[in-house]
Motif scaffolding. Structure first.
Motif, PDB file in Angstrom:
ATOM      1  N   ILE A 653     -16.329 -16.078  -3.152  1.00  0.00           N
ATOM      2  CA  ILE A 653     -16.157 -14.958  -3.727  1.00  0.00           C
ATOM      3  C   ILE A 653     -14.746 -14.978  -4.428  1.00  0.00           C
ATOM      4  CG2 ILE A 653     -15.883 -12.416  -3.583  1.00  0.00           C
ATOM      5  CD1 ILE A 653     -18.019 -12.641  -1.337  1.00  0.00           C
ATOM      6  N   PHE A 654     -14.724 -14.507  -5.752  1.00  0.00           N
ATOM      7  CA  PHE A 654     -13.384 -14.535  -6.425  1.00  0.00           C
ATOM      8  C   PHE A 654     -13.060 -13.237  -7.108  1.00  0.00           C
ATOM      9  CE2 PHE A 654     -16.451 -16.359  -9.206  1.00  0.00           C
ATOM     10  CZ  PHE A 654     -16.066 -15.899 -10.515  1.00  0.00           C
ATOM     11  N   ASN A 655     -11.855 -12.987  -7.333  1.00  0.00           N
ATOM     12  CA  ASN A 655     -11.421 -11.507  -8.031  1.00  0.00           C
ATOM     13  C   ASN A 655     -10.234 -12.061  -8.672  1.00  0.00           C
ATOM     14  OD1 ASN A 655     -11.398  -9.300  -9.355  1.00  0.00           O
ATOM     15  ND2 ASN A 655     -10.110  -8.378  -7.565  1.00  0.00           N
ATOM     16  N   SER A 656     -10.163 -11.888 -10.199  1.00  0.00           N
ATOM     17  CA  SER A 656      -8.806 -12.435 -10.889  1.00  0.00           C
ATOM     18  C   SER A 656      -8.291 -11.541 -11.945  1.00  0.00           C
ATOM     19  CB  SER A 656      -9.365 -13.891 -11.374  1.00  0.00           C
ATOM     20  OG  SER A 656      -8.084 -14.215 -12.056  1.00  0.00           O
ATOM     21  N   GLN A 657      -7.444 -11.416 -12.126  1.00  0.00           N
ATOM     22  CA  GLN A 657      -6.821 -10.615 -13.363  1.00  0.00           C
ATOM     23  C   GLN A 657      -5.842 -11.452 -14.017  1.00  0.00           C
ATOM     24  OE1 GLN A 657      -4.675  -6.606 -12.459  1.00  0.00           O
ATOM     25  NE2 GLN A 657      -5.428  -6.107 -14.472  1.00  0.00           N
ATOM     26  N   PRO A 658      -6.407 -12.297 -14.845  1.00  0.00           N
ATOM     27  CA  PRO A 658      -5.284 -13.248 -15.561  1.00  0.00           C
ATOM     28  C   PRO A 658      -4.525 -12.666 -16.473  1.00  0.00           C
ATOM     29  CG  PRO A 658      -8.034 -13.807 -15.950  1.00  0.00           C
ATOM     30  CD  PRO A 658      -7.774 -12.605 -15.160  1.00  0.00           C
ATOM     31  N   VAL A 659      -4.904 -11.481 -17.191  1.00  0.00           N
ATOM     32  CA  VAL A 659      -3.841 -10.780 -17.991  1.00  0.00           C
ATOM     33  C   VAL A 659      -4.052  -9.205 -17.623  1.00  0.00           C
ATOM     34  CG1 VAL A 659      -3.580 -12.335 -19.751  1.00  0.00           C
ATOM     35  CG2 VAL A 659      -5.294 -10.644 -19.861  1.00  0.00           C
ATOM     36  N   SER A 660      -3.294  -8.462 -18.010  1.00  0.00           N
ATOM     37  CA  SER A 660      -3.222  -6.842 -17.397  1.00  0.00           C
ATOM     38  C   SER A 660      -4.567  -6.234 -17.766  1.00  0.00           C
ATOM     39  CB  SER A 660      -2.157  -6.262 -18.056  1.00  0.00           C
ATOM     40  OG  SER A 660      -2.063  -6.225 -19.506  1.00  0.00           O
ATOM     41  N   PHE A 661      -5.226  -6.660 -19.132  1.00  0.00           N
ATOM     42  CA  PHE A 661      -6.157  -6.083 -19.640  1.00  0.00           C
ATOM     43  C   PHE A 661      -7.436  -6.678 -19.445  1.00  0.00           C
ATOM     44  CE2 PHE A 661      -4.292  -8.922 -22.686  1.00  0.00           C
ATOM     45  CZ  PHE A 661      -5.512  -9.536 -23.315  1.00  0.00           C
ATOM     46  N   TRP A 662      -7.567  -7.812 -18.426  1.00  0.00           N
ATOM     47  CA  TRP A 662      -8.957  -8.567 -18.279  1.00  0.00           C
ATOM     48  C   TRP A 662      -9.007  -8.835 -16.918  1.00  0.00           C
ATOM     49  CZ3 TRP A 662      -9.615 -14.398 -19.266  1.00  0.00           C
ATOM     50  CH2 TRP A 662     -11.031 -14.594 -19.421  1.00  0.00           C
ATOM     51  N   ASN A 663     -10.318  -8.460 -16.302  1.00  0.00           N
ATOM     52  CA  ASN A 663     -10.405  -8.553 -14.735  1.00  0.00           C
ATOM     53  C   ASN A 663     -11.718  -9.519 -14.746  1.00  0.00           C
ATOM     54  OD1 ASN A 663     -12.092  -7.413 -12.245  1.00  0.00           O
ATOM     55  ND2 ASN A 663      -9.975  -7.740 -11.769  1.00  0.00           N
ATOM     56  N   LEU A 664     -11.934 -10.451 -13.754  1.00  0.00           N
ATOM     57  CA  LEU A 664     -12.970 -11.215 -13.584  1.00  0.00           C
ATOM     58  C   LEU A 664     -13.253 -11.263 -12.110  1.00  0.00           C
ATOM     59  CD1 LEU A 664     -11.904 -14.522 -15.824  1.00  0.00           C
ATOM     60  CD2 LEU A 664     -14.041 -13.041 -15.942  1.00  0.00           C
ATOM     61  N   ASN A 665     -14.397 -11.123 -11.659  1.00  0.00           N
ATOM     62  CA  ASN A 665     -14.733 -11.416 -10.316  1.00  0.00           C
ATOM     63  C   ASN A 665     -16.255 -11.728 -10.475  1.00  0.00           C
ATOM     64  OD1 ASN A 665     -16.725  -8.791  -9.760  1.00  0.00           O
ATOM     65  ND2 ASN A 665     -15.110  -7.931 -10.612  1.00  0.00           N
ATOM     66  N   GLY A 666     -16.580 -12.262  -9.042  1.00  0.00           N
ATOM     67  CA  GLY A 666     -17.863 -12.859  -8.847  1.00  0.00           C
ATOM     68  C   GLY A 666     -17.963 -13.902  -7.707  1.00  0.00           C
ATOM     69  N   SER A 667     -19.127 -14.353  -7.714  1.00  0.00           N
ATOM     70  CA  SER A 667     -19.242 -15.381  -6.534  1.00  0.00           C
ATOM     71  C   SER A 667     -20.250 -16.529  -6.936  1.00  0.00           C
ATOM     72  CB  SER A 667     -19.891 -14.621  -5.488  1.00  0.00           C
ATOM     73  OG  SER A 667     -21.350 -14.066  -5.720  1.00  0.00           O
ATOM     74  N   ILE A 668     -20.219 -17.641  -6.062  1.00  0.00           N
ATOM     75  CA  ILE A 668     -20.887 -18.757  -6.453  1.00  0.00           C
ATOM     76  C   ILE A 668     -21.349 -19.259  -5.014  1.00  0.00           C
ATOM     77  CG2 ILE A 668     -19.106 -20.221  -6.345  1.00  0.00           C
ATOM     78  CD1 ILE A 668     -20.882 -21.941  -8.212  1.00  0.00           C
ATOM     79  N   SER A 669     -22.698 -19.518  -4.842  1.00  0.00           N
ATOM     80  CA  SER A 669     -22.917 -19.922  -3.060  1.00  0.00           C
ATOM     81  C   SER A 669     -24.139 -21.058  -3.329  1.00  0.00           C
ATOM     82  CB  SER A 669     -23.528 -18.780  -2.602  1.00  0.00           C
ATOM     83  OG  SER A 669     -24.765 -18.244  -3.093  1.00  0.00           O
ATOM     84  N   TYR A 670     -24.024 -21.817  -2.383  1.00  0.00           N
ATOM     85  CA  TYR A 670     -24.980 -23.040  -2.185  1.00  0.00           C
ATOM     86  C   TYR A 670     -25.431 -23.070  -0.658  1.00  0.00           C
ATOM     87  CZ  TYR A 670     -26.849 -27.693  -1.406  1.00  0.00           C
ATOM     88  OH  TYR A 670     -27.691 -28.788  -1.256  1.00  0.00           O
ATOM     89  N   TYR A 671     -26.540 -22.863  -0.522  1.00  0.00           N
ATOM     90  CA  TYR A 671     -27.298 -23.019   0.981  1.00  0.00           C
ATOM     91  C   TYR A 671     -28.396 -24.139   0.909  1.00  0.00           C
ATOM     92  CZ  TYR A 671     -29.946 -19.199  -1.090  1.00  0.00           C
ATOM     93  OH  TYR A 671     -30.668 -18.483  -1.551  1.00  0.00           O
ATOM     94  N   LYS A 672     -28.693 -24.360   1.954  1.00  0.00           N
ATOM     95  CA  LYS A 672     -29.664 -25.261   2.258  1.00  0.00           C
ATOM     96  C   LYS A 672     -30.746 -24.702   3.542  1.00  0.00           C
ATOM     97  CE  LYS A 672     -31.462 -29.816   3.202  1.00  0.00           C
ATOM     98  NZ  LYS A 672     -31.190 -31.397   3.460  1.00  0.00           N
ATOM     99  N   THR A 673     -32.118 -24.626   3.420  1.00  0.00           N
ATOM    100  CA  THR A 673     -32.767 -23.944   4.266  1.00  0.00           C
ATOM    101  C   THR A 673     -33.653 -25.049   4.840  1.00  0.00           C
ATOM    102  OG1 THR A 673     -32.768 -21.892   3.109  1.00  0.00           O
ATOM    103  CG2 THR A 673     -34.445 -22.196   4.913  1.00  0.00           C
ATOM    104  N   GLU A 674     -34.214 -25.200   6.165  1.00  0.00           N
ATOM    105  CA  GLU A 674     -35.054 -25.915   6.581  1.00  0.00           C
ATOM    106  C   GLU A 674     -36.049 -25.004   7.630  1.00  0.00           C
ATOM    107  OE1 GLU A 674     -33.203 -28.734   9.086  1.00  0.00           O
ATOM    108  OE2 GLU A 674     -31.755 -29.546   7.325  1.00  0.00           O
ATOM    109  N   ILE A 675     -37.248 -24.811   7.132  1.00  0.00           N
ATOM    110  CA  ILE A 675     -38.401 -24.079   7.949  1.00  0.00           C
ATOM    111  C   ILE A 675     -39.291 -25.130   8.722  1.00  0.00           C
ATOM    112  CG2 ILE A 675     -40.104 -22.639   7.640  1.00  0.00           C
ATOM    113  CD1 ILE A 675     -38.657 -21.437   5.254  1.00  0.00           C
TER     114      ILE A 675
END
Length: 815
Positions: A653-675
C-alpha cells in the motif's frame, strides 16, 4: 493485456522513483500570538509544543517582537500547543497533525485575552492524509474525494486498497469474500444475503472514512475470516450549526440527493442525514453449459436481457450529550427503505450430441421487492479520575425485513404445443439482531494497560417461502409442497476477552484471548425438523511492533477467526425461479476456522509512505458453493464444507505526494490459494495465483479545479470448481469549487472503458463444463452539485472553560 502493461509500468515508476527524493520525515509548525483586544503582537509569550498522546513537552519557545514563533524539524505525528503570557489567558491548540500531506502548518492567529483567568481551547481541523495508520487499523479518509460526491457505498469500496468488488457487488478483502462489514461498528443488516443491495443503497457522500482491520485482535468479534471493514459515517466536530446539500444526476436515469444537518455546542451534539436515490440499470448475460456424461444432451445455452429499478431512502439521526467530564451519553437511529423491481427475458436452448436443437424456451421473469432496515444504538462512556481509564457500554438493536414477489412465465417455442409454465414465488425474511457490550480499559502506567470486555449477541431470523404453479387442469394456481416451507434460525453468541498491552523501548506488544460460546437452533417448520448446535471456541491473538527509527515501524501479528454459516447458506429451501438453475442451502454446514499470520512494515519516505505486508491464512472446513447436475439441463447450486484452504501472498500500500499539487495512492497485491475439497470430489483439488492492484491520482489544479483518476484490476480468482476471470475498471472525476468552497460541482465518469463484468468458468468438474457471464451498465456519467452552509468556522472550534478544570478534560478521546 495493454492495461496490465500500463498499470505495472505506472506502479514501477512510482515505487522506484521514491529513491529520487531526499529523505525527510519532519515538518514545521508556525504562527503568531496576538492581543485579542487590540490585535497587536505579544512579544515574549511562552509557546510550548506537546505530544498529543501523553501531553509531554516536546519543545518550547517564546515569540519575537512581531509575535511570531516557529518550530522546525518536528517529526511527523500528532501535537498540541499551549501559549500563555503574564496577565493574559492561556490558549490550548489541539488537533495539530503533521504528515507528508501537511508538512508545513501555519496556525490561525493565537489570541490571548488580557486580564482573563479562563483557558480557551482551539481544535485545528487540518485536512487528513488519504491514508492513516492507527495501531492495527488502516484508515482511508474518503470524505474529500471527488469520486465519492456521487454514487453508492459499493462504488466507494471499489477504490479502497486491499478491497475488491466484482460486477455482482460481492466484496472481498485480500481475495476473500468472508469479511465482516459494519457501519459505525454496527451490523446494519450486512450479515445477510442482501449485503450487496444494502451497500448499494447507502450514499457515498455520507461516508467519512473506511477502516480496515486485516488481522483483528481478541477485543474484536471473532467473526470475519479475512478481517473487518468498518464504514464510518460523517459526524461533524465543528461547533455551531452547519450542513450540506447535494444533488446528483447520472446517465440512463440515475439520481440521488442528500441533506446533512449538524448542531454542536459545549454539551450537546445533534446530527441528522437524509438521502434519496433512484437508479435504473440495464442487465445482460448468458450461460454456456456442456454436459460430459449424458449420451443424448450435450449443450445448454442461455442469453438474457433485463433491467432493474431501485428506489431508496436513507435516514440517520443522533445525539451525543456530554453530561460532565466523566460521562458521555450517545444515541443514534438509522433507517433505510428501498423498493426494487427487476425484469428479465431469457432465451434458453438445448442441443443434443449432434448439435441439433432439442428444445427452446423463452422465460419472462419479473421481481418486485421491498426492504427496510432499522438500527438503534445507545452508548455510554464513563471516565475515571485518570481519563485513560474508561468503561464503555453499547446496546445495539438492528432489524431487517425483506419481501420478494416473483413471477416466472416459461414459453415453450420448441417443441410446440405446450402450455406455458407459470410460477409465482413469495419470500419474506425477517432478521432481528440485538447485542449488549461492555469494555473496560485499565492503565497501570503510561505505557501499560489491560483491556477486558463482555458481549452477548442474539439473532433471530425467519424466512417464509412459497412456490405456486398454474395448473391448467384446475385452471388455478396450486401450491408446490416440495418447494414451499418456513425456515427459522436463532443463535446466541456470548463472548469475553482479556487483552494486555505494553511498550518497552522500541517494542510495543499486545496479547490476548477471546472466548466465545455459540448456540444455534434451526427449524424447518413444515416437517418440524430441528437442528441444534452448541460449541465453545478460543480465539487468541498477538501483535508485536518495533519502531526501528523515526520513519520505520515493523509489525508481526497472529489471530484466529471464525466464519459461521449464514441463514441463506443453511436454509434448505429450493429456489426454482430459474427452471434451469436451482439454488438451495445446506443445514449440515459447520463453521470454518482460520489461523491468520501477518508481517508488515510501515516506511515513511520524503512525501511518501509505503506499507509492504506478507500474510498467510490456513482455513479448516472452508464454506464454499458447489454446483451439481440434477437432470440433463438443470443444476443445483448449494454449499459445502471443503477440507482446507491455504492463502498466502504479499501486498504493498502506498501514498505519495511527489509535488504539492499531486497525490498518488493505491495498492498492489499478489496471493496464491490452494483448495482441497477432495471430501466432495477427488477432482476438487485446485490451486492458483492471482494479483490485483489499483492506483488513484489526484491533481489539484489552478482556479479551484481538481482531477481524480482511478484504475483497478483483478486477476483470476480461484475456487475449487471454478475460476472468476479478470475484471477491471477506470474512473475519472473533475471537481470545481466556487464561492470560497461553499459550492462544489463534480463531473464523474465511472468505468470509462466499460470493462467491469462478472465472468466465471466452471472447469474443474468431470461431469460438465460451464461458463456464465453477467454485466450491467456500469459506464455512467454523473453531474453533481454540493452546497455547504452554516455558521461554523471550518478551520477551528473553540470551547471556553474555567481554568481550574483545565487538566480534567485532557483525555485524548475527543470528548
Amino acid at each position: 493485456m495493454k492495461y496490465k502493461i500500463f498499470f505495472i509500468s505506472v506502479l514501477s515508476i512510482l515505487i522506484f522513483s521514491s529513491d529520487l527524493f531526499t529523505q525527510n520525515t519532519t515538518g514545521t509548525i508556525e504562527g503568531i500570538v496576538l492581543d485579542k483586544n487590540n490585535g497587536t503582537p505579544i512579544e515574549s509569550a511562552d509557546v510550548t509544543l506537546l505530544n498529543a498522546a501523553d501531553s509531554s513537552v516536546y519543545k518550547g519557545s517564546t515569540t519575537g517582537k512581531d509575535g511570531k514563533f516557529k518550530f522546525q524539524e518536528i517529526p511527523y505525528g500528532k501535537y498540541s500547543l499551549r501559549s500563555n503570557f503574564v496577565g493574559y489567558s492561556t490558549v490550548n491548540v489541539k488537533g495539530i497533525i503533521l504528515n507528508s500531506a501537511n508538512n508545513k502548518i501555519v496556525l490561525d492567529p493565537v489570541k490571548l485575552s488580557s486580564g482573563s483567568v479562563t483557558t480557551e481551547e482551539i481544535v485545528v481541523e487540518t485536512e487528513k492524509s488519504a491514508i492513516q495508520f492507527e495501531g492495527d487499523k488502516k484508515v482511508f479518509n474518503v470524505s474529500q474525494n471527488p469520486m465519492n460526491q456521487s454514487g453508492s457505498l459499493i462504488e466507494l469500496l471499489k477504490n479502497i486498497p486491499s478491497v475488491s468488488v466484482d460486477a455482482d457487488g460481492n466484496v472481498s478483502l485480500r481475495g476473500n469474500t468472508n469479511v465482516k462489514i459494519t457501519v459505525d461498528g454496527r451490523p446494519f443488516g450486512l450479515d445477510g444475503q442482501n449485503r450487496s443491495q444494502l451497500l448499494e443503497q447507502i450514499p457515498a457522500n455520507q461516508i467519512e472514512s473506511v477502516e480496515l482491520v486485516t488481522n483483528p485482535s481478541s477485543k474484536y468479534e471473532a467473526e470475519g475470516v479475512s478481517g473487518i471493514i468498518n464504514i464510518v459515517t460523517k459526524k461533524t466536530k465543528v461547533f455551531g450549526y452547519n450542513g450540506n446539500l447535494s444533488l446528483n444526476a447520472g446517465s440512463r436515469d440515475k439520481y440521488n440527493g442528500s441533506l446533512n444537518l449538524n448542531l454542536k455546542n459545549n454539551n450537546t451534539q445533534f446530527f441528522t442525514n437524509y438521502s434519496y436515490s433512484l437508479n435504473n440499470f440495464i442487465l445482460t448475460g448468458g450461460t454456456n453449459r456442456t454436459n460430459n456424461q449424458s449420451t443424448t444432451e450435450n449443450l445448454f445455452t442461455q442469453i438474457y436481457d433485463g433491467n432493474s429499478r431501485i428506489k431508496s431512502h436513507f435516514v440517520k439521526g443522533g445525539l451525543d450529550y456530554f453530561i460532565n467530564q466523566q460521562n458521555t451519553l450517545g444515541f443514534s437511529v438509522t433507517y433505510q427503505n428501498s423498493e426494487r423491481s427487476r425484469g428479465e427475458i431469457t432465451d434458453s436452448r438445448s442441443f443434443d450430441i449432434n448439435n441439433l436443437l432439442t428444445s427452446s424456451t423463452l422465460i419472462d421473469y419479473n421481481l418486485s421487492a421491498k426492504n427496510n432496515t432499522f438500527d438503534l444504538a445507545v452508548n455510554h462512556i464513563f471516565k475515571f479520575k485518570n481519563p485513560k481509564q474508561t468503561l464503555t457500554t453499547d446496546a445495539i438493536y438492528s432489524q431487517n425485513n425483506n419481501e420478494d414477489n416473483g413471477f416466472t412465465r416459461e414459453n415453450y417455442l420448441s417443441p410446440t404445443g405446450q402450455n406455458p409454465g407459470q410460477i409465482m414465488e413469495y419470500s419474506r425474511i425477517k432478521d432481528k439482531d440485538f447485542s449488549l457490550q461492555s469494555d473496560y480499559i485499565h492503565p497501570f502506567t503510561e505505557n501499560t494497560k489491560v483491556e477486558a470486555g463482555y458481549k452477548i449477541r442474539m439473532r433471530d431470523k425467519k424466512n417464509d417461502y412459497s412456490n405456486r404453479y398454474f395448473d391448467y387442469t384446475t385452471n388455478q394456481y396450486e401450491t408446490n409442497s416440495n418447494l414451499t416451507n418456513n425456515f427459522e434460525y436463532r443463535d446466541i453468541v456470548s463472548a469475553a476477552y482479556l487483552q494486555f498491552s505494553s511498550t518497552e523501548g522500541i517494542f510495543s506488544y499486545t496479547a490476548g484471548t477471546r472466548v466465545e460460546h455459540t448456540g444455534t437452533k434451526s427449524l424447518l417448520v413444515m416437517n418440524n425438523s430441528e437442528t441444534k448446535k452448541s460449541y465453545v471456541d478460543l480465539f487468541p491473538s498477538a501483535n508485536i511492533s518495533a519502531k526501528l527509527s523515526k520513519s520505520t515501524e515493523m509489525q508481526v501479528s497472529y489471530s484466529r477467526r471464525i466464519r459461521r454459516p449464514g441463514m441463506w447458506e443453511l436454509n434448505p429451501f429450493v429456489n426454482a425461479s430459474d427452471p434451469n438453475n436451482y439454488f438451495s442451502g445446506n443445514p449440515g454446514l459447520k463453521p470454518e476456522y482460520t489461523d491468520s499470520y501477518e508481517l508488515s512494515l510501515i516506511q515513511f519516505l520524503p512525501g511518501t509512505s509505503l506499507t509492504p505486508s506478507l500474510f498467510y491464512r490456513h482455513t479448516k472446513d472452508l464454506i464454499s458453493r458447489t454446483r451439481v447436475y440434477i437432470d440433463s439441463n438443470t443444476t443445483l447450486t448449494s454449499f459445502a464444507n471443503y477440507n482446507t484452504s491455504k492463502s498466502y501472498g504479499a501486498e504493498l500500500i502506498f501514498n505519495s505526494q511527489p509535488v504539492s499539487f499531486w497525490n498518488l495512492n493505491g495498492s498492489i497485491s499478489y496471493y496464491k490459494t490452494e483448495i482441497d475439497a477432495s471430501n466432495i470430489s477427488s477432482a476438487y483439488v485446485n490451486e492458483g495465483s492471482t494479483w490485483s492492484g489499483r492506483i488513484s491520482s489526484s491533481l489539484y489544479l489552478p482556479l479551484q479545479f481538481s482531477l481524480q483518476l482511478n484504475y483497478f484490476y483483478s486477476g483470476d480468482i480461484l475456487a475449487a470448481q471454478a475460476t472468476v476471470e479478470p475484471f477491471s475498471s477506470f474512473d475519472a472525476s473533475l471537481k470545481k469549487e466556487l464561492f470560497g468552497g461553499r459550492l462544489t460541482t463534480t463531473l464523474r465518469v465511472s468505468d470509462v472503458f466499460n470493462t467491469l463484468k462478472f465472468k466465471v468458468n466452471i472447469n474443474n468438474d468431470v461431469s460438465y463444463r460451464e461458463q456464465f457471464e453477467r454485466k450491467r451498465d456500469t459506464r455512467v456519467i454523473t453531474f453533481g452539485l454540493s452546497y455547504k452552509f452554516g455558521e461554523a468556522d471550518k478551520n477551528q472550534q473553540r470551547r471556553r472553560r474555567d481554568s481550574n478544570r483545565e487538566n480534567q478534560g485532557n483525555d485524548g478521546f475527543g470528548f
